[in-house]
Scaffold this motif. Structure first.
Motif, PDB file in Angstrom:
ATOM      1  N   THR A 116      -0.980   5.597 -14.218  1.00 29.28           N
ATOM      2  CA  THR A 116      -0.623   4.479 -13.339  1.00 29.28           C
ATOM      3  C   THR A 116      -1.812   3.930 -12.547  1.00 29.28           C
ATOM      4  O   THR A 116      -1.755   2.807 -12.051  1.00 29.28           O
ATOM      5  N   ARG A 117      -2.883   4.695 -12.440  1.00 26.91           N
ATOM      6  CA  ARG A 117      -3.989   4.294 -11.568  1.00 26.91           C
ATOM      7  C   ARG A 117      -4.627   2.955 -11.928  1.00 26.91           C
ATOM      8  O   ARG A 117      -4.912   2.139 -11.046  1.00 26.91           O
ATOM      9  N   PRO A 118      -4.845   2.665 -13.229  1.00 28.64           N
ATOM     10  CA  PRO A 118      -5.483   1.385 -13.556  1.00 28.64           C
ATOM     11  C   PRO A 118      -4.584   0.164 -13.366  1.00 28.64           C
ATOM     12  O   PRO A 118      -5.036  -0.962 -13.593  1.00 28.64           O
ATOM     13  N   LEU A 119      -3.344   0.348 -12.948  1.00 28.28           N
ATOM     14  CA  LEU A 119      -2.412  -0.772 -12.849  1.00 28.28           C
ATOM     15  C   LEU A 119      -2.600  -1.589 -11.575  1.00 28.28           C
ATOM     16  O   LEU A 119      -1.990  -2.646 -11.424  1.00 28.28           O
ATOM     17  N   PRO A 136       2.179  -9.868  -8.738  1.00 26.61           N
ATOM     18  CA  PRO A 136       2.855  -9.113  -7.665  1.00 26.61           C
ATOM     19  C   PRO A 136       4.203  -8.556  -8.110  1.00 26.61           C
ATOM     20  O   PRO A 136       4.868  -9.114  -8.984  1.00 26.61           O
ATOM     21  N   GLU A 137       4.581  -7.456  -7.483  1.00 24.19           N
ATOM     22  CA  GLU A 137       5.799  -6.744  -7.881  1.00 24.19           C
ATOM     23  C   GLU A 137       7.053  -7.597  -7.736  1.00 24.19           C
ATOM     24  O   GLU A 137       8.030  -7.373  -8.453  1.00 24.19           O
ATOM     25  N   ASP A 138       7.049  -8.564  -6.811  1.00 25.11           N
ATOM     26  CA  ASP A 138       8.249  -9.381  -6.641  1.00 25.11           C
ATOM     27  C   ASP A 138       8.375 -10.452  -7.718  1.00 25.11           C
ATOM     28  O   ASP A 138       9.415 -11.115  -7.823  1.00 25.11           O
ATOM     29  N   ARG A 139       7.334 -10.608  -8.548  1.00 24.25           N
ATOM     30  CA  ARG A 139       7.397 -11.597  -9.633  1.00 24.25           C
ATOM     31  C   ARG A 139       7.402 -10.956 -11.007  1.00 24.25           C
ATOM     32  O   ARG A 139       7.908 -11.542 -11.971  1.00 24.25           O
ATOM     33  N   THR A 174       5.392   0.737  -8.976  1.00 27.17           N
ATOM     34  CA  THR A 174       4.899  -0.195  -7.961  1.00 27.17           C
ATOM     35  C   THR A 174       3.480   0.192  -7.568  1.00 27.17           C
ATOM     36  O   THR A 174       2.927   1.177  -8.052  1.00 27.17           O
ATOM     37  N   ARG A 175       2.932  -0.582  -6.668  1.00 25.50           N
ATOM     38  CA  ARG A 175       1.582  -0.266  -6.186  1.00 25.50           C
ATOM     39  C   ARG A 175       1.543   1.137  -5.563  1.00 25.50           C
ATOM     40  O   ARG A 175       0.544   1.847  -5.675  1.00 25.50           O
ATOM     41  N   ARG A 176       2.631   1.521  -4.933  1.00 23.12           N
ATOM     42  CA  ARG A 176       2.672   2.849  -4.317  1.00 23.12           C
ATOM     43  C   ARG A 176       2.504   3.941  -5.364  1.00 23.12           C
ATOM     44  O   ARG A 176       1.755   4.898  -5.162  1.00 23.12           O
ATOM     45  N   ALA A 210      -0.983   7.933  -8.314  1.00 20.09           N
ATOM     46  CA  ALA A 210      -1.182   8.438  -9.686  1.00 20.09           C
ATOM     47  C   ALA A 210       0.066   9.142 -10.198  1.00 20.09           C
ATOM     48  O   ALA A 210       0.005  10.199 -10.819  1.00 20.09           O
ATOM     49  N   SER A 211       1.232   8.531  -9.957  1.00 19.04           N
ATOM     50  CA  SER A 211       2.503   9.143 -10.334  1.00 19.04           C
ATOM     51  C   SER A 211       2.615   9.285 -11.845  1.00 19.04           C
ATOM     52  O   SER A 211       2.213   8.407 -12.604  1.00 19.04           O
ATOM     53  N   ARG A 212       3.210  10.408 -12.264  1.00 14.44           N
ATOM     54  CA  ARG A 212       3.504  10.619 -13.681  1.00 14.44           C
ATOM     55  C   ARG A 212       5.015  10.693 -13.931  1.00 14.44           C
ATOM     56  O   ARG A 212       5.458  11.117 -14.992  1.00 14.44           O
TER      57      ARG A 212
END
Length: 836
Positions: A530-533, A541-544, A566-568, A573-575
């Motif tokens: 997820t890091r390169p996202l 943006p997440e709302d679009r 999401t950005r969070r 670095a969630s898996r």
């Protein structure tokens, strides 16, 4: 710095202050800054226990007196003498000696009190404990749970091994320890605290008939510690009475409570099949655009009409309900129409990618026992009678009938055909339609090979929701620039990608002037980093644009879980691959199918609406992998994947338990590659190893083969290419005199030589040739000669894209992927690029 403490009951009239003053002057005459004083405190009776516990856990001031001595007098009579010291200054044994001096049991002159002699155990600096949830802001606070077992080490090692899916013979992990010596047991002391803050995240302290479990709260929360204590007690009770493999981690009642609730399988009001659901769409909106390919758009009505003519032709060619029909067509309108026609004829389609080697396609057809293989639609359109009724779908067909058979890699060298019924596909759409807001206003892409189950989601996800499906040509799919232009031109809103392909698309999107209309990106097929996202979220943006990571298996109908990224999640670095889809269930099990507690790693079992009918013609394998739940109702698929369930019900995917891996979205059994190599007449023994990290760099995953041979091995790779698709072909084939083995008779990977690399050949002169040679060597990491084949040097589709990007960055002519595939040497490619 870690402190330890003890307390002992003394009479209310006791005053050890004078003894203390005299003793410390004798022990440390030249260190007056280390001399402690005796503190006195009068404590109300109702606060006695609280005050004692607080004093035992209050650390001493670093750099101050060697220890702290406090006399707590209670208003109802009696008192406690509390001593607290740093481990680095005084050992627990020495602190007990000091207490005996203060009580008058021993003269101070007979006691030696050295300073700075103890080295307390140190835990890992940043341990990762996946089976527990740490408490944010806990600092150095330690929790303590008392476990009613007399010894902790053997049972603790077994419990933690089960939690982490590893061999219990490996002992305790780095974050845990059992302290066997925390000072001699002395009944004089009513309280002994070996440390105020546990030195390890998990520290077990034997206390005669019990064990104290000290856990650092920042790593192991109270609930997880108590669960560990329960499981430790249960396992200890079985030690010596059962073989290790039969020992239960958790009681049967707890295992039943851990089972997911029965899946609420979503079903339409009237059970339907793929073809009848499509017809319902076509009936309502016959003029709506259904499919666009190469600038031509086909309506729902026209697509249905073509599929019905093809179905009539298939029936005329002998196809009957229950048959299987091979579909060997390039991506396009005819491929989709033929799949639909096969379903209308009551048969199941078997997708066969024309890019696969001829011999592999022949094996697939034989394995599926197909009635026929459609390579061209013209004969079937010509065979259809124009006077037949419009819809000739047999009336006795049901949603439980097989819809398709997709082959996945098999360890025996024989791919496994997975049989999936219509109902599963409809359930997948019903499970995602509302959450993903899938409507007829969407435009999807058909990007993936029809032999890859992602295509099932792409094709029917679009057509069964009334959306438009844009076919992505083979070569456009291999050019991120062309693909990005297609997404812009066709205003695509729903995009499905493997993380590898999406990474290349993101690189183009960063520098693109024209924006995308994509509102939903579905990622799957391989592990997602997820890091390169973060860069994607800057532009989208997440709302679009919603980005969803999905875990899935061919045997459970494409997708199983979904997690919105999401950005969070990117920053963390969630898996996580999220929670199960409505109608799907997931469970983590041990090797005997027993449910595991939250946080423990085990095999992922998948149940519910997506479970396939089984493997075609493989009853033994079907019985092994598609099983009834020994702990409750339902049929489950044993995935062979390793994972753990979190307290919130989400799943973490941890890779494969067996040797199977995913390379660029495709599931690969190294043993299948090995089996193909062993078919070569000169090969007597073979091994296949993979290197690189698919999570960090999917393009860098290498498949290296080692062979023992009776003859020349120069053509081994070429012969393997007759049966193996590009993504399974070994990067190198290295000849060895014998395969090195461990004492247990297994392949010893550490003793294999480095894979053979091509010998460098001087390249001809010329700016373009020099540039190409430099780029290939930089990306492939091997010497490159003018006639070396890019793909035989270890190149693949992702590396090919990187070559194009590198050339563009150097201001060199654009490179089409088709040109590289058709001219795969530096010499040939430079001439072809010069002619364009």
């Amino acid at each position: 710095m870690t402190c330890h403490a003890l307390a002992l009951r003394v009479p209310a009239s006791a005053d050890p202050g004078p003894v203390l003053d005299a003793a410390v002057r004798g022990w440390w005459p030249e260190l007056p800054d280390r001399w402690p004083v005796l503190w006195h405190d009068e404590v109300p009776a109702r606060f006695a226990e609280h005050r004692l516990r607080a004093e035992l856990h209050r650390p001493v001031t670093e750099g101050g007196p060697a220890f702290r001595a406090v006399l707590l007098r209670y208003e109802d009579g009696g008192a406690h003498l509390v001593l607290v010291a740093h481990h680095a200054l005084l050992t627990p044994g020495v602190l007990q000696d000091i207490a005996h001096v203060l009580l008058g049991h021993r003269p101070a002159t007979e006691v030696t009190v050295p300073l700075g002699c103890d080295k307390p155990p140190k835990g890992p600096h940043r341990p990762r404990i996946d089976w527990a949830t740490g408490e944010e802001g806990a600092g150095d606070r330690t929790g303590v749970v008392t476990v009613p077992v007399p010894a902790g080490a053997p049972a603790a090692a077994l419990v933690l091994a089960r939690y982490e899916h590893r061999d219990p013979g490996d002992g305790l992990p780095a974050y845990a320890t059992v302290l066997d010596e925390v000072g001699p047991v002395d009944p004089t002391f009513s309280h002994r605290l070996p440390f105020q803050s546990a030195p390890f995240p998990l520290t077990l302290v034997p206390r005669g008939t019990t064990v104290e479990l000290h856990h650092q709260l920042r790593h192991i929360d109270e609930a997880s510690a108590r669960a560990f204590a329960r499981h430790l007690t249960h396992v200890h009770a079985q030690l010596g009475h059962r073989p290790l493999a039969e020992i239960e981690l958790i009681p049967h009642e707890e295992a039943e409570r851990l089972l997911p609730p029965p899946a609420g399988i979503p079903r339409p009001a009237v059970p339907s099949r793929i073809d009848t659901a499509f017809d319902a769409r076509a009936d309502r909106h016959p003029d709506a655009p259904a499919l666009t390919h190469d600038g031509t758009t086909t309506t729902y009505g026209a697509l249905r009409e073509r599929a019905e003519r093809l179905a009539a032709g298939l029936r005329a060619a002998g196809v009957r309900p229950g048959d299987r029909v091979g579909v060997r067509l390039e991506r396009g309108a005819d491929l989709v129409a033929t799949m639909l026609a096969v379903l209308k004829a009551g048969a199941a389609y078997v997708p066969m990618d024309p890019a696969h080697p001829e011999e592999r396609l022949d094996r697939t057809a034989r394995d599926a026992d197909v009635r026929l293989v459609v390579r061209d639609t013209a004969p079937y359109l010509g065979a259809a009678r124009t006077d037949r009724p419009r819809n000739r779908t047999p009336r006795d067909l049901t949603p439980k009938d097989p819809a398709y058979v997709i082959h996945t890699s098999g360890s025996t060298g024989r791919p496994k055909g997975v049989v999936v019924p219509h109902a599963n596909v409809l359930a997948l759409l019903d499970a995602t339609r509302e959450d993903f807001a899938l409507t007829a206003a969407d435009t999807w892409t058909f990007f993936h090979s029809a032999a890859f189950d992602f295509s099932v989601w792409e094709i029917w996800g679009a057509l069964l929701t009334g959306a438009r499906l844009v076919v992505v040509d083979h070569w456009v799919a291999r050019s991120p620039e062309d693909f990005h232009a297609l997404l812009v031109r066709e205003s695509v809103t729903v995009l499905s990608q493997t993380p590898s392909a999406f990474g290349q698309l993101r690189a183009v999107d960063r520098g693109a002037k024209e924006g995308l209309s994509v509102r939903l990106v579905v990622l799957g097929g391989e592990a997602l980093d997820t890091r390169p996202l973060l860069g994607w979220f800057d532009r989208h943006p997440e709302d679009r644009c919603r980005l969803v990571n999905m875990y899935g298996i061919t045997e459970t109908t494409v997708h199983v879980t979904a997690a919105t990224v999401t950005r969070r999640e990117a920053l963390a670095a969630s898996r996580s691959v999220g929670r199960p889809l409505p109608g799907w269930s997931v469970s983590a099990r041990d090797e005997r199918g027993r449910p595991l507690p939250t946080g423990a790693a085990g095999e992922i079992w998948v149940g519910g609406a997506g479970v396939a009918l089984g493997y075609l013609g493989r009853p033994e394998l079907t019985a092994e992998r598609f099983v009834n739940d020994p702990y409750g109702p339902g049929r489950w698929y044993r995935s062979g994947d390793l994972g753990r369930l979190r307290a919130d019900g989400s799943l973490e995917h941890l890779g494969r338990i067996d040797s199977q891996v995913k390379v660029r979205g495709y599931r690969i059994e190294p043993d299948e590659i090995r089996a193909v190599l062993l078919e070569d007449p000169v090969v007597t023994a073979a091994a296949v190893v993979l290197s690189g990290d698919a999570f960090e760099d999917a393009a860098g995953v290498r498949i290296d083969a080692y062979v023992v041979a009776d003859g020349d091995t120069g053509d081994v790779r070429r012969r393997a290419a007759r049966l193996l698709p590009d993504h399974m072909l070994p990067t190198t084939v290295t000849r060895v005199p014998v395969l090195p083995l461990t004492p247990n008779g297994k392949l010893d990977r550490d003793r294999l030589p480095a894979p053979e690399k091509p010998v460098s050949v001087p390249a001809p002169t010329g700016d373009l040739v020099t540039a190409l040679t430099g780029v290939w060597e930089e990306i492939l990491g091997v010497p490159v000669g003018p006639d070396d084949n890019f793909f035989e040097l270890g190149g693949n589709s992702l590396y090919a894209i990187r070559v194009g990007t590198a050339l563009r960055e150097r201001g060199l002519p654009a490179l089409s992927m088709r040109l590289l595939y058709t001219h795969p040497t530096v010499q040939a490619l430079s001439l072809a690029m010069a002619d364009e």
